[in-house]
Each structure stands twice: as C-alpha cells, then as structure tokens.
Design a protein around this motif. Structure first.
Motif, mmCIF file in Angstrom:
data_model
loop_
_atom_site.group_PDB
_atom_site.id
_atom_site.type_symbol
_atom_site.label_atom_id
_atom_site.label_comp_id
_atom_site.label_asym_id
_atom_site.label_seq_id
_atom_site.Cartn_x
_atom_site.Cartn_y
_atom_site.Cartn_z
ATOM 1 N N VAL A 56 -100.138 14.054 27.655
ATOM 2 C CA VAL A 56 -99.509 15.370 27.809
ATOM 3 C C VAL A 56 -97.999 15.206 27.927
ATOM 4 C CG1 VAL A 56 -99.237 17.331 29.381
ATOM 5 C CG2 VAL A 56 -101.525 16.482 28.852
ATOM 6 N N PHE A 57 -97.553 14.329 28.822
ATOM 7 C CA PHE A 57 -96.126 14.149 29.049
ATOM 8 C C PHE A 57 -95.432 13.594 27.811
ATOM 9 C CE2 PHE A 57 -95.120 14.477 33.771
ATOM 10 C CZ PHE A 57 -96.220 15.261 34.046
ATOM 11 N N GLU A 58 -96.066 12.659 27.135
ATOM 12 C CA GLU A 58 -95.461 12.090 25.920
ATOM 13 C C GLU A 58 -95.278 13.159 24.847
ATOM 14 O OE1 GLU A 58 -98.100 8.862 24.925
ATOM 15 O OE2 GLU A 58 -97.184 7.506 26.384
ATOM 16 N N GLU A 59 -96.289 14.011 24.661
ATOM 17 C CA GLU A 59 -96.180 15.047 23.638
ATOM 18 C C GLU A 59 -95.160 16.111 24.023
ATOM 19 O OE1 GLU A 59 -99.818 16.610 22.046
ATOM 20 O OE2 GLU A 59 -100.633 14.600 21.673
ATOM 21 N N LEU A 60 -95.134 16.497 25.314
ATOM 22 C CA LEU A 60 -94.141 17.479 25.755
ATOM 23 C C LEU A 60 -92.725 16.934 25.585
ATOM 24 C CD1 LEU A 60 -95.860 18.907 28.962
ATOM 25 C CD2 LEU A 60 -95.370 20.166 26.846
ATOM 26 N N GLU A 61 -92.558 15.642 25.830
ATOM 27 C CA GLU A 61 -91.235 15.037 25.651
ATOM 28 C C GLU A 61 -90.870 14.980 24.171
ATOM 29 O OE1 GLU A 61 -88.480 11.646 27.621
ATOM 30 O OE2 GLU A 61 -90.641 11.260 27.589
ATOM 31 N N ALA A 62 -91.831 14.615 23.328
ATOM 32 C CA ALA A 62 -91.576 14.551 21.883
ATOM 33 C C ALA A 62 -91.211 15.924 21.325
ATOM 34 C CB ALA A 62 -92.807 13.991 21.161
ATOM 35 N N GLU A 63 -91.773 16.970 21.914
ATOM 36 C CA GLU A 63 -91.489 18.336 21.461
ATOM 37 C C GLU A 63 -90.230 18.908 22.106
ATOM 38 O OE1 GLU A 63 -94.973 20.813 21.903
ATOM 39 O OE2 GLU A 63 -96.248 19.296 20.967
ATOM 40 N N GLY A 64 -89.617 18.157 23.019
ATOM 41 C CA GLY A 64 -88.353 18.587 23.614
ATOM 42 C C GLY A 64 -88.483 19.484 24.831
ATOM 43 N N PHE A 65 -89.671 19.585 25.409
ATOM 44 C CA PHE A 65 -89.853 20.451 26.567
ATOM 45 C C PHE A 65 -89.543 19.759 27.889
ATOM 46 C CE2 PHE A 65 -92.166 22.823 23.416
ATOM 47 C CZ PHE A 65 -91.857 24.132 23.746
ATOM 48 N N ILE A 66 -89.724 18.442 27.928
ATOM 49 C CA ILE A 66 -89.411 17.712 29.149
ATOM 50 C C ILE A 66 -88.623 16.455 28.795
ATOM 51 C CG2 ILE A 66 -91.503 18.562 30.296
ATOM 52 C CD1 ILE A 66 -92.673 15.707 30.034
ATOM 53 N N ILE A 67 -87.978 15.900 29.818
ATOM 54 C CA ILE A 67 -87.313 14.606 29.669
ATOM 55 C C ILE A 67 -87.806 13.704 30.789
ATOM 56 C CG2 ILE A 67 -85.249 15.444 28.484
ATOM 57 C CD1 ILE A 67 -83.804 15.402 31.183
ATOM 58 N N THR A 68 -87.893 12.430 30.509
ATOM 59 C CA THR A 68 -88.340 11.469 31.510
ATOM 60 C C THR A 68 -87.216 10.481 31.759
ATOM 61 O OG1 THR A 68 -90.630 11.706 30.788
ATOM 62 C CG2 THR A 68 -90.094 9.744 32.060
ATOM 63 N N LYS A 69 -86.924 10.271 33.029
ATOM 64 C CA LYS A 69 -85.897 9.315 33.433
ATOM 65 C C LYS A 69 -86.598 8.184 34.155
ATOM 66 C CE LYS A 69 -82.498 12.974 33.951
ATOM 67 N NZ LYS A 69 -81.654 13.737 34.874
ATOM 68 N N ALA A 70 -86.417 6.979 33.639
ATOM 69 C CA ALA A 70 -87.082 5.803 34.223
ATOM 70 C C ALA A 70 -86.812 5.713 35.721
ATOM 71 C CB ALA A 70 -86.608 4.540 33.521
ATOM 72 N N GLY A 71 -87.871 5.571 36.480
ATOM 73 C CA GLY A 71 -87.755 5.428 37.921
ATOM 74 C C GLY A 71 -87.524 6.716 38.676
ATOM 75 N N LYS A 72 -87.284 7.811 37.973
ATOM 76 C CA LYS A 72 -87.001 9.087 38.640
ATOM 77 C C LYS A 72 -88.059 10.140 38.363
ATOM 78 C CE LYS A 72 -82.119 8.387 39.053
ATOM 79 N NZ LYS A 72 -80.802 8.934 39.042
ATOM 80 N N GLY A 73 -88.745 10.041 37.237
ATOM 81 C CA GLY A 73 -89.787 11.007 36.932
ATOM 82 C C GLY A 73 -89.480 11.859 35.717
#
Length: 126
Positions: A56-73
């Motif tokens: 879910v998170f990978e697809e949302l990030e690929a679609e530009g809805f979320i961003i993931t910051k290493a170690g922060k969430g």
C-alpha cells in the motif's frame, strides 16, 4: 484515520486500504505533511500482513500521495494540486464509465442517460 476492510469484497485487501487512504487525502482528512502510521503499526491495527501494508505504502508513494523519509516514517505528500485534481477526475470518470456500461446493458440510450443526468442536476440545484 479509520480504515474498514472487508474479507468478502471482490477488491484485494491492499487495494481497499490504499483507496481509503487516498480518499482521505483527497477529502482533506489527511493534510500535507501529516504522518501516517508505520507499516507495522497499520498492519497490526488492521490485522493484515506487513507485506500488504508495505505494498500500500509503496504504491501510494509511486502515485505521489505520500513520501517516506528513512528513519522518520511516511507522510502525506505536500499538496500537488494538479495530481489531486487528476486523481479526482479519474475517480469520477471510472464511475461514469461504469454507469454507461450498466445503462447500455439495460438498453438505456445515451439520450435517456443524459436526461437522467439533467434531472439529477436539476434536483441538486434546488
């Protein structure tokens, strides 16, 4: 954010979760920069596999809805108005295609469907 999943739905679990998060972002329930639960926490809350929530998170990030910051969430992506508008249009377009397919299968003509839409718009204006 409340996510409801159904084991009897035709939609896979990951897609149910993804669509509900995306809808919350589009409705403004989740604001730009707002943190999301961790992949593990969300999996535990929903009683699903960590692999499911990771997808879910990978697809949302690929679609530009979320961003993931290493170690922060993971966080709701900064507002991208054009992306949000296009996503809303695609959602409406999918429903219109579905309505047209149903109407056509029931023998309802384009003109009848247009008339139905006009009535709906008129009732909404009142």
């Amino acid at each position: 954010m409340k996510i409801i999943i159904s084991n009897v739905s035709d939609q896979p679990l990951y897609l149910q979760i993804k669509e509900q998060i995306k809808a919350a972002i589009l409705r403004g329930e989740l604001q730009a920069g707002e943190p999301l639960p961790s992949i593990r926490a969300l999996a535990t809350d929903l009683n699903v596999s960590v692999l499911t929530t990771r997808r879910v998170f990978e697809e949302l990030e690929a679609e530009g809805f979320i961003i993931t910051k290493a170690g922060k969430g993971s966080f709701v992506a900064p507002d991208n108005l054009e992306l949000l508008l296009e996503s809303k249009r695609l959602m409406v377009e999918a429903k219109l295609i579905e309505a047209w397919e149903i109407a056509r299968n029931l023998g309802i003509s384009r003109e009848e469907l247009y008339s139905m839409m006009d009535l709906i718009f008129e009732e909404d204006d009142q």
